[in-house]
Design a protein around this motif. Structure first.
Motif, PDB file in Angstrom:
ATOM      1  N   LEU A 114       0.809  -1.214   0.000  1.00  0.00           N
ATOM      2  CA  LEU A 114       0.000   0.000   0.000  1.00  0.00           C
ATOM      3  C   LEU A 114       0.843   1.265   0.000  1.00  0.00           C
ATOM      4  CD1 LEU A 114      -2.781  -1.068   2.535  1.00  0.00           C
ATOM      5  CD2 LEU A 114      -2.886  -1.065   0.035  1.00  0.00           C
ATOM      6  N   THR A 115       2.067   1.188   0.460  1.00  0.00           N
ATOM      7  CA  THR A 115       2.947   2.355   0.470  1.00  0.00           C
ATOM      8  C   THR A 115       3.802   2.440  -0.790  1.00  0.00           C
ATOM      9  OG1 THR A 115       4.664   1.135   1.682  1.00  0.00           O
ATOM     10  CG2 THR A 115       3.043   2.358   2.972  1.00  0.00           C
ATOM     11  N   GLY A 116       3.682   1.427  -1.649  1.00  0.00           N
ATOM     12  CA  GLY A 116       4.460   1.411  -2.876  1.00  0.00           C
ATOM     13  C   GLY A 116       3.627   1.821  -4.073  1.00  0.00           C
ATOM     14  N   THR A 117       4.002   1.308  -5.230  1.00  0.00           N
ATOM     15  CA  THR A 117       3.300   1.634  -6.475  1.00  0.00           C
ATOM     16  C   THR A 117       2.790   0.359  -7.141  1.00  0.00           C
ATOM     17  OG1 THR A 117       5.358   1.552  -7.755  1.00  0.00           O
ATOM     18  CG2 THR A 117       4.691   3.705  -6.874  1.00  0.00           C
ATOM     19  N   ALA A 118       1.705   0.516  -7.849  1.00  0.00           N
ATOM     20  CA  ALA A 118       1.177  -0.544  -8.704  1.00  0.00           C
ATOM     21  C   ALA A 118       1.271  -0.044 -10.141  1.00  0.00           C
ATOM     22  CB  ALA A 118      -0.262  -0.872  -8.326  1.00  0.00           C
ATOM     23  N   HIS A 119       0.936  -0.904 -11.087  1.00  0.00           N
ATOM     24  CA  HIS A 119       1.121  -0.542 -12.490  1.00  0.00           C
ATOM     25  C   HIS A 119      -0.160  -0.774 -13.286  1.00  0.00           C
ATOM     26  CE1 HIS A 119       5.293  -1.017 -11.121  1.00  0.00           C
ATOM     27  NE2 HIS A 119       5.585  -0.146 -12.080  1.00  0.00           N
ATOM     28  N   LEU A 120      -0.572   0.281 -13.974  1.00  0.00           N
ATOM     29  CA  LEU A 120      -1.688   0.201 -14.913  1.00  0.00           C
ATOM     30  C   LEU A 120      -1.106   0.072 -16.311  1.00  0.00           C
ATOM     31  CD1 LEU A 120      -4.115   2.949 -13.526  1.00  0.00           C
ATOM     32  CD2 LEU A 120      -4.570   0.501 -13.638  1.00  0.00           C
ATOM     33  N   ASP A 121      -1.006  -1.143 -16.801  1.00  0.00           N
ATOM     34  CA  ASP A 121      -0.443  -1.409 -18.117  1.00  0.00           C
ATOM     35  C   ASP A 121       0.922  -0.747 -18.271  1.00  0.00           C
ATOM     36  OD1 ASP A 121      -0.389  -2.583 -20.614  1.00  0.00           O
ATOM     37  OD2 ASP A 121      -1.466  -0.943 -21.600  1.00  0.00           O
ATOM     38  N   GLY A 122       1.771  -0.884 -17.225  1.00  0.00           N
ATOM     39  CA  GLY A 122       3.121  -0.353 -17.267  1.00  0.00           C
ATOM     40  C   GLY A 122       3.284   1.018 -16.659  1.00  0.00           C
ATOM     41  N   THR A 123       2.197   1.724 -16.405  1.00  0.00           N
ATOM     42  CA  THR A 123       2.273   3.066 -15.828  1.00  0.00           C
ATOM     43  C   THR A 123       2.208   2.978 -14.309  1.00  0.00           C
ATOM     44  OG1 THR A 123       1.156   4.004 -17.759  1.00  0.00           O
ATOM     45  CG2 THR A 123       1.226   5.342 -15.749  1.00  0.00           C
ATOM     46  N   PRO A 124       3.242   3.474 -13.584  1.00  0.00           N
ATOM     47  CA  PRO A 124       3.220   3.392 -12.118  1.00  0.00           C
ATOM     48  C   PRO A 124       2.178   4.325 -11.515  1.00  0.00           C
ATOM     49  CG  PRO A 124       5.136   4.626 -12.875  1.00  0.00           C
ATOM     50  CD  PRO A 124       4.486   4.070 -14.096  1.00  0.00           C
ATOM     51  N   VAL A 125       1.436   3.800 -10.552  1.00  0.00           N
ATOM     52  CA  VAL A 125       0.392   4.561  -9.860  1.00  0.00           C
ATOM     53  C   VAL A 125       0.511   4.256  -8.369  1.00  0.00           C
ATOM     54  CG1 VAL A 125      -2.091   4.924  -9.599  1.00  0.00           C
ATOM     55  CG2 VAL A 125      -1.139   4.429 -11.853  1.00  0.00           C
ATOM     56  N   PRO A 126       0.385   5.247  -7.491  1.00  0.00           N
ATOM     57  CA  PRO A 126       0.420   4.965  -6.049  1.00  0.00           C
ATOM     58  C   PRO A 126      -0.666   3.965  -5.654  1.00  0.00           C
ATOM     59  CG  PRO A 126       0.617   7.324  -6.451  1.00  0.00           C
ATOM     60  CD  PRO A 126       0.272   6.697  -7.772  1.00  0.00           C
ATOM     61  N   ALA A 127      -0.248   2.919  -4.968  1.00  0.00           N
ATOM     62  CA  ALA A 127      -1.208   1.881  -4.574  1.00  0.00           C
ATOM     63  C   ALA A 127      -2.293   2.452  -3.669  1.00  0.00           C
ATOM     64  CB  ALA A 127      -0.479   0.736  -3.879  1.00  0.00           C
ATOM     65  N   LEU A 128      -1.925   3.395  -2.801  1.00  0.00           N
ATOM     66  CA  LEU A 128      -2.904   3.971  -1.887  1.00  0.00           C
ATOM     67  C   LEU A 128      -3.979   4.744  -2.646  1.00  0.00           C
ATOM     68  CD1 LEU A 128      -3.582   4.191   1.091  1.00  0.00           C
ATOM     69  CD2 LEU A 128      -2.233   6.314   1.183  1.00  0.00           C
ATOM     70  N   ALA A 129      -3.592   5.379  -3.749  1.00  0.00           N
ATOM     71  CA  ALA A 129      -4.582   6.106  -4.558  1.00  0.00           C
ATOM     72  C   ALA A 129      -5.606   5.155  -5.155  1.00  0.00           C
ATOM     73  CB  ALA A 129      -3.872   6.894  -5.659  1.00  0.00           C
ATOM     74  N   LEU A 130      -5.150   3.980  -5.594  1.00  0.00           N
ATOM     75  CA  LEU A 130      -6.073   2.981  -6.127  1.00  0.00           C
ATOM     76  C   LEU A 130      -7.036   2.503  -5.041  1.00  0.00           C
ATOM     77  CD1 LEU A 130      -3.623   0.844  -8.313  1.00  0.00           C
ATOM     78  CD2 LEU A 130      -5.329   2.490  -9.117  1.00  0.00           C
ATOM     79  N   LEU A 131      -6.517   2.325  -3.823  1.00  0.00           N
ATOM     80  CA  LEU A 131      -7.368   1.875  -2.720  1.00  0.00           C
ATOM     81  C   LEU A 131      -8.414   2.932  -2.377  1.00  0.00           C
ATOM     82  CD1 LEU A 131      -8.069  -0.186  -0.556  1.00  0.00           C
ATOM     83  CD2 LEU A 131      -6.325   0.879   0.911  1.00  0.00           C
ATOM     84  N   VAL A 132      -8.011   4.194  -2.353  1.00  0.00           N
ATOM     85  CA  VAL A 132      -8.957   5.274  -2.072  1.00  0.00           C
ATOM     86  C   VAL A 132     -10.062   5.294  -3.127  1.00  0.00           C
ATOM     87  CG1 VAL A 132      -9.231   7.778  -1.969  1.00  0.00           C
ATOM     88  CG2 VAL A 132      -7.309   6.681  -0.797  1.00  0.00           C
ATOM     89  N   TRP A 133      -9.683   5.077  -4.384  1.00  0.00           N
ATOM     90  CA  TRP A 133     -10.685   5.021  -5.456  1.00  0.00           C
ATOM     91  C   TRP A 133     -11.664   3.877  -5.213  1.00  0.00           C
ATOM     92  CZ3 TRP A 133     -12.123   7.567  -9.943  1.00  0.00           C
ATOM     93  CH2 TRP A 133     -12.975   6.851 -10.803  1.00  0.00           C
TER      94      TRP A 133
END
Length: 332
Positions: free
Chosen positions: A218-237
Motif C-alpha cells: 500500500l505504500t508502494g506503487t502498482a502498475h496500470l499497463d506499465g504506468t506506475p500509480v500509487p497503490a494507496l490512490a487505487l485503494l482510495v478510489w
C-alpha cells in the motif's frame, strides 16, 4: 428512506439517469483499480477486506442512524453482508487474479438468468418466453466469451470463481424482495447497505486474516499497463468511488427512476469495465469475445426487463439488489 419513483418529473428523471450512469461508471471501475493491487502482491481477499472495511467506516454514521434495523431485520442484514458484500466481492476479486476483468464481470451477468431459474424451479412461478430467450442468449454469449471451442483457454478456477460471484448475485436479488411490499415500513436501503458492509467486513476479517497482509504494497506503487500509480490512490478510489459513491448514487437513482430503468442503465457497467480494462490494463478481447459479450448483455437485458406471467417486474442487472432493496417486486 423508502425507494420511490418520480418518473412524472422530467428534471427528476434526468437527474436519475445521470446518477445511474455515475453509479455504473463507479462500479465498473472497481476491477480495473483492484487488479493492479492484486498483481502488486496483495491477496484478493485482502483487497476485498480493505474495500469493505473502508466503506463500512465511511458508512458508519448511517448505520448508527438506522440502528433499529438490528432489531427489525437481523436476518436481512446478515444475509446481505454475507452475499452482497463478502461473497460476491471475494469471488469476483479472486477471479480477477486469474482471468481478465471483462470476462469476470460478463460471467457475473449470468445472475439474471440464474434468478429466473430460482423463480421457475424453486419458487415454481412461471416466467415469460422473452425471459427464457434472455437466458439462452446469455448462455450462448458466455460460451463465446470463454471460447469453449478452444477447450476453455481461461483458467478453470477463475471461471468457477466468477460463476460463484454470479451465484451470490442471486442472493442479492432474492434478498432485495425482502420487505419490498411493506410500504413505509420497508427497510431503508442505505441502512441495509451500511450494515451489510459492517457484516461483510467482520466476516472477511475472519476469512482474509488481514494481519497477514503485506502492508508495504500500500505504500508502494502498482502498475496500470506499465504506468506506475500509487497503490494507496487505487485503494482510495476503490473505497470512496467504486463502493460508497457507487452504492449511494445507485440508490438515489432508483428514487427517481423505476427499478427497471435503473437496471437497464446498470447494464452499462460491464461495458464500462471491459473498455476500462482494455484501455488501462491492456486486456484485449478477440472479436468473438466482444461479440459474445454483447450477446451476454442483450440476454441479461431481456431476462431482467421481462415481467413474468404474474406481472411482477424483473430484477435489475448486476448490482441491482444493492440499488433496489426497498423497491417493490424486484425479486421476480
Amino acid at each position: 428512506m423508502r425507494v420511490r419513483t418520480s418518473g412524472n418529473s422530467g428534471s427528476g428523471r434526468s437527474a436519475g439517469l445521470g446518477l445511474a450512469l455515475v453509479s455504473a461508471l463507479a462500479f465498473g471501475g472497481s476491477g480495473v483499480a483492484a487488479k493492479p493491487l492484486i498483481e502488486a502482491g496483495l491477496d484478493p481477499l485482502h483487497v476485498v477486506w480493505l474495500r469493505a472495511t473502508g466503506a463500512a467506516l465511511v458508512m458508519l454514521p448511517l448505520a448508527v442512524r438506522h440502528r433499529a434495523l438490528l432489531r427489525h431485520r437481523p436476518a436481512l442484514l446478515a444475509g446481505f453482508g454475507l452475499l452482497a458484500v463478502a461473497g460476491v466481492q471475494a469471488c469476483y476479486f479472486a477471479a480477477l487474479s486469474r482471468i481478465p476483468v471483462g470476462v469476470a464481470l460478463l460471467i457475473e451477468y449470468l445472475a439474471p438468468a440464474l434468478v429466473l431459474g430460482w423463480v421457475r424451479f424453486v419458487q415454481r412461478r412461471p416466467v415469460t418466453r422473452a425471459a427464457a430467450l434472455g437466458v439462452v442468449l446469455a448462455a450462448g454469449g458466455l460460451a463465446c466469451v470463454v471460447e469453449v471451442w478452444s477447450g476453455l483457454r481461461f483458467d478453470a478456477l477463475g471461471l468457477l470463481l466468477a460463476l460463484g460471484a454470479a451465484c451470490c448475485q442471486v442472493g442479492y436479488f432474492v434478498l432485495s424482495d425482502s420487505g419490498g411490499d411493506a410500504g413505509e415500513r420497508a427497510p431503508d436501503p442505505l441502512g441495509v447497505i451500511a450494515y451489510g458492509l459492517l457484516v461483510g467486513a467482520a466476516v472477511l476479517t475472519l476469512v482474509a486474516r488481514p494481519w497477514t497482509m503485506d502492508r508495504s504494497v500500500l505504500t508502494g506503487t502498482a502498475h496500470l499497463d506499465g504506468t506506475p500509480v500509487p497503490a494507496l490512490a487505487l485503494l482510495v478510489w476503490i473505497v470512496l468511488v467504486a463502493t460508497v459513491a457507487a452504492y449511494v448514487t445507485g440508490v438515489l437513482s432508483v428514487r427517481r427512476l423505476s427499478p427497471q430503468v435503473a437496471g437497464v442503465v446498470a447494464c452499462l457497467e460491464a461495458v464500462i469495465a471491459t473498455v476500462l480494462a482494455w484501455v488501462l490494463l491492456g486486456e484485449h478481447l478477440s472479436l468473438p469475445q466482444v461479440a459474445g459479450g454483447a450477446v451476454v448483455l442483450l440476454g441479461a437485458f431481456i431476462a431482467q426487463s421481462s415481467a413474468p406471467a404474474g406481472g411482477t417486474p424483473a430484477p435489475a442487472a448486476e448490482g441491482g439488489a444493492e440499488r433496489e432493496l426497498s423497491a417493490r417486486g424486484t425479486a421476480a
